[in-house]
Design a protein around this motif. Structure first.
Motif, PDB file in Angstrom:
ATOM      1  N   PRO A   1      -5.007  38.973  -7.239  1.00  0.00           N
ATOM      2  CA  PRO A   1      -5.904  38.718  -6.099  1.00  0.00           C
ATOM      3  C   PRO A   1      -7.339  39.130  -6.409  1.00  0.00           C
ATOM      4  O   PRO A   1      -7.598  40.017  -7.219  1.00  0.00           O
ATOM      5  CB  PRO A   1      -5.302  39.593  -4.990  1.00  0.00           C
ATOM      6  N   ASP A   2      -8.270  38.468  -5.749  1.00  0.00           N
ATOM      7  CA  ASP A   2      -9.701  38.747  -5.904  1.00  0.00           C
ATOM      8  C   ASP A   2     -10.289  38.992  -4.516  1.00  0.00           C
ATOM      9  O   ASP A   2     -11.073  38.178  -4.007  1.00  0.00           O
ATOM     10  CB  ASP A   2     -10.375  37.548  -6.595  1.00  0.00           C
ATOM     11  N   PRO A   3      -9.909  40.115  -3.890  1.00  0.00           N
ATOM     12  CA  PRO A   3     -10.259  40.309  -2.477  1.00  0.00           C
ATOM     13  C   PRO A   3     -11.763  40.370  -2.215  1.00  0.00           C
ATOM     14  O   PRO A   3     -12.221  39.994  -1.142  1.00  0.00           O
ATOM     15  CB  PRO A   3      -9.568  41.640  -2.128  1.00  0.00           C
ATOM     16  N   THR A   4     -12.558  40.828  -3.174  1.00  0.00           N
ATOM     17  CA  THR A   4     -13.998  40.932  -2.950  1.00  0.00           C
ATOM     18  C   THR A   4     -14.741  39.651  -3.312  1.00  0.00           C
ATOM     19  O   THR A   4     -15.928  39.508  -3.014  1.00  0.00           O
ATOM     20  CB  THR A   4     -14.579  42.084  -3.789  1.00  0.00           C
ATOM     21  N   GLY A   5     -14.050  38.744  -3.978  1.00  0.00           N
ATOM     22  CA  GLY A   5     -14.701  37.521  -4.433  1.00  0.00           C
ATOM     23  C   GLY A   5     -15.538  37.705  -5.680  1.00  0.00           C
ATOM     24  O   GLY A   5     -16.264  36.788  -6.088  1.00  0.00           O
ATOM     25  N   ARG A   6     -15.425  38.875  -6.319  1.00  0.00           N
ATOM     26  CA  ARG A   6     -16.261  39.165  -7.494  1.00  0.00           C
ATOM     27  C   ARG A   6     -15.991  38.175  -8.628  1.00  0.00           C
ATOM     28  O   ARG A   6     -16.938  37.644  -9.241  1.00  0.00           O
ATOM     29  CB  ARG A   6     -15.998  40.587  -7.968  1.00  0.00           C
ATOM     30  N   MET A   7     -14.712  37.912  -8.920  1.00  0.00           N
ATOM     31  CA  MET A   7     -14.395  37.041 -10.035  1.00  0.00           C
ATOM     32  C   MET A   7     -14.819  35.603  -9.765  1.00  0.00           C
ATOM     33  O   MET A   7     -15.240  34.885 -10.680  1.00  0.00           O
ATOM     34  CB  MET A   7     -12.897  37.108 -10.343  1.00  0.00           C
ATOM     35  N   ALA A   8     -14.730  35.187  -8.502  1.00  0.00           N
ATOM     36  CA  ALA A   8     -15.191  33.839  -8.162  1.00  0.00           C
ATOM     37  C   ALA A   8     -16.687  33.707  -8.414  1.00  0.00           C
ATOM     38  O   ALA A   8     -17.168  32.680  -8.917  1.00  0.00           O
ATOM     39  CB  ALA A   8     -14.855  33.532  -6.707  1.00  0.00           C
ATOM     40  N   LEU A   9     -17.454  34.759  -8.082  1.00  0.00           N
ATOM     41  CA  LEU A   9     -18.895  34.738  -8.313  1.00  0.00           C
ATOM     42  C   LEU A   9     -19.218  34.755  -9.810  1.00  0.00           C
ATOM     43  O   LEU A   9     -20.136  34.058 -10.263  1.00  0.00           O
ATOM     44  CB  LEU A   9     -19.555  35.927  -7.609  1.00  0.00           C
ATOM     45  N   ILE A  10     -18.469  35.554 -10.563  1.00  0.00           N
ATOM     46  CA  ILE A  10     -18.672  35.592 -12.013  1.00  0.00           C
ATOM     47  C   ILE A  10     -18.409  34.208 -12.608  1.00  0.00           C
ATOM     48  O   ILE A  10     -19.184  33.692 -13.412  1.00  0.00           O
ATOM     49  CB  ILE A  10     -17.766  36.658 -12.665  1.00  0.00           C
ATOM     50  N   GLY A  11     -17.302  33.593 -12.197  1.00  0.00           N
ATOM     51  CA  GLY A  11     -16.966  32.268 -12.704  1.00  0.00           C
ATOM     52  C   GLY A  11     -18.028  31.242 -12.354  1.00  0.00           C
ATOM     53  O   GLY A  11     -18.410  30.407 -13.185  1.00  0.00           O
ATOM     54  N   ALA A  12     -18.549  31.292 -11.129  1.00  0.00           N
ATOM     55  CA  ALA A  12     -19.585  30.346 -10.709  1.00  0.00           C
ATOM     56  C   ALA A  12     -20.859  30.524 -11.525  1.00  0.00           C
ATOM     57  O   ALA A  12     -21.501  29.544 -11.932  1.00  0.00           O
ATOM     58  CB  ALA A  12     -19.872  30.520  -9.217  1.00  0.00           C
ATOM     59  N   LEU A  13     -21.222  31.767 -11.801  1.00  0.00           N
ATOM     60  CA  LEU A  13     -22.435  32.026 -12.579  1.00  0.00           C
ATOM     61  C   LEU A  13     -22.249  31.617 -14.042  1.00  0.00           C
ATOM     62  O   LEU A  13     -23.186  31.134 -14.680  1.00  0.00           O
ATOM     63  CB  LEU A  13     -22.820  33.501 -12.469  1.00  0.00           C
ATOM     64  N   VAL A  14     -21.033  31.805 -14.581  1.00  0.00           N
ATOM     65  CA  VAL A  14     -20.739  31.324 -15.929  1.00  0.00           C
ATOM     66  C   VAL A  14     -21.014  29.827 -16.030  1.00  0.00           C
ATOM     67  O   VAL A  14     -21.652  29.342 -16.978  1.00  0.00           O
ATOM     68  CB  VAL A  14     -19.271  31.626 -16.316  1.00  0.00           C
ATOM     69  N   LEU A  15     -20.539  29.070 -15.053  1.00  0.00           N
ATOM     70  CA  LEU A  15     -20.735  27.623 -15.076  1.00  0.00           C
ATOM     71  C   LEU A  15     -22.214  27.252 -15.003  1.00  0.00           C
ATOM     72  O   LEU A  15     -22.667  26.315 -15.669  1.00  0.00           O
ATOM     73  CB  LEU A  15     -19.956  26.979 -13.925  1.00  0.00           C
ATOM     74  N   VAL A  16     -22.977  27.987 -14.214  1.00  0.00           N
ATOM     75  CA  VAL A  16     -24.420  27.749 -14.141  1.00  0.00           C
ATOM     76  C   VAL A  16     -25.074  28.007 -15.493  1.00  0.00           C
ATOM     77  O   VAL A  16     -25.900  27.220 -15.978  1.00  0.00           O
ATOM     78  CB  VAL A  16     -25.064  28.633 -13.051  1.00  0.00           C
ATOM     79  N   GLU A  17     -24.711  29.115 -16.139  1.00  0.00           N
ATOM     80  CA  GLU A  17     -25.295  29.461 -17.438  1.00  0.00           C
ATOM     81  C   GLU A  17     -24.949  28.428 -18.498  1.00  0.00           C
ATOM     82  O   GLU A  17     -25.794  28.069 -19.333  1.00  0.00           O
ATOM     83  CB  GLU A  17     -24.800  30.845 -17.881  1.00  0.00           C
TER      84      GLU A  17
END
Length: 259
Positions: free
Chosen positions: A124-140
């Motif tokens: 689980p990713d209750p804080t959404g941290r990993m989702a944000l990391i993944g989204a920023l990876v895609l931007v980079e």
């Protein structure tokens, strides 16, 4: 906590970007294989050579190779390699490259990759941290520069024979005239085919192949003079001049900067 080092465990997880950490001994070869997801293969340390049916890419420390989903590839380690891999869901790759390529991994992308390996993708990713990391990876990944560390493979069987011989022994000195006699084509035909199928002249392709081999050998600790001699250069200074023209620094400074 110890996480899985089986790539199959990262293909159907519920996140767009999953990360795996795995270390390999010198000389290890991961045979040809394919993944359902796209793959960003990153070298924290060591050098890798990634080979597909279209060519070979060399991946020094702090570089990564992009492999699209469904692309068969092989990975060969030069020296001990600390590999960190991102597996990216196919439906998240629409704006990302459709072909393999080596990219520069800057400080932000590097930290994002390392942070992603700290969280198992099936948890689980209750804080959404990993989702944000993944989204920023895609931007980079949409803006990182592509590096000139690729030797494309042609399709024409006559060129394939020439290229395979030079990959096996990059120091071979024969010019196009000599190769033309061996493969049953004129030198003019081979020169035209090299441009058409690789986007390079014969001389540029051979130099690129030598550079790829040189990076792998230098990463293993071989001296510049030994590498220069084994790859057919008249002197270490001639080899160093080629290296500086292509990568912007001498071999010693290049690897110091990577470290």
């Amino acid at each position: 906590m110890t996480y899985s080092t089986d790539p199959n465990d990262y293909q159907r997880v519920p996140v767009k970007v999953a990360a795996m950490a795995k270390d390999f001994p010198p000389g290890h070869v991961v045979g040809e294989h394919v993944h359902e997801r796209a793959q960003l293969v990153y070298a924290v340390s060591g050098v890798m050579r990634v080979t597909t049916r279209d060519g070979t890419w060399v991946v020094p420390t702090h570089r990564a190779v992009w492999v699209p989903p469904g692309e068969p590839h092989q990975i060969r380690m030069s020296g001990a390699v600390a590999m960190r891999t991102l597996y990216i869901a196919k439906d998240a790759t629409a704006s990302l490259p459709s072909r393999c390529g080596v990219i520069e991994v800057g400080p932000l992308l590097r930290e994002l990759i390392l942070a992603a390996t700290d969280h198992p993708p099936d948890q689980p990713d209750p804080t959404g941290r990993m989702a944000l990391i993944g989204a920023l990876v895609l931007v980079e990944l949409r803006s990182v520069p592509v590096m000139p560390l690729h030797a494309p493979l042609p399709r024409d069987p006559r060129l394939v024979a020439v290229c395979r011989a030079l990959i096996d022994d990059p120091a071979r000195p024969e010019g196009l005239e000599a190769w033309a006699d061996r493969v049953g084509a004129s030198a003019r035909t081979l020169a035209r085919l090299f441009r058409a199928e690789t986007g390079m002249s014969f001389a540029a392709w051979r130099q690129q192949t030598r550079l790829i081999e040189a990076l792998a050998r230098l990463a293993e600790g071989q001296s510049v003079s030994l590498v220069a001699r084994d790859l057919g250069y008249d002197s270490a200074s001639a080899f160093t001049a080629m290296f500086r023209r292509t990568l912007g620094s001498t071999p010693s400074r290049y690897f110091e900067r990577l470290e």
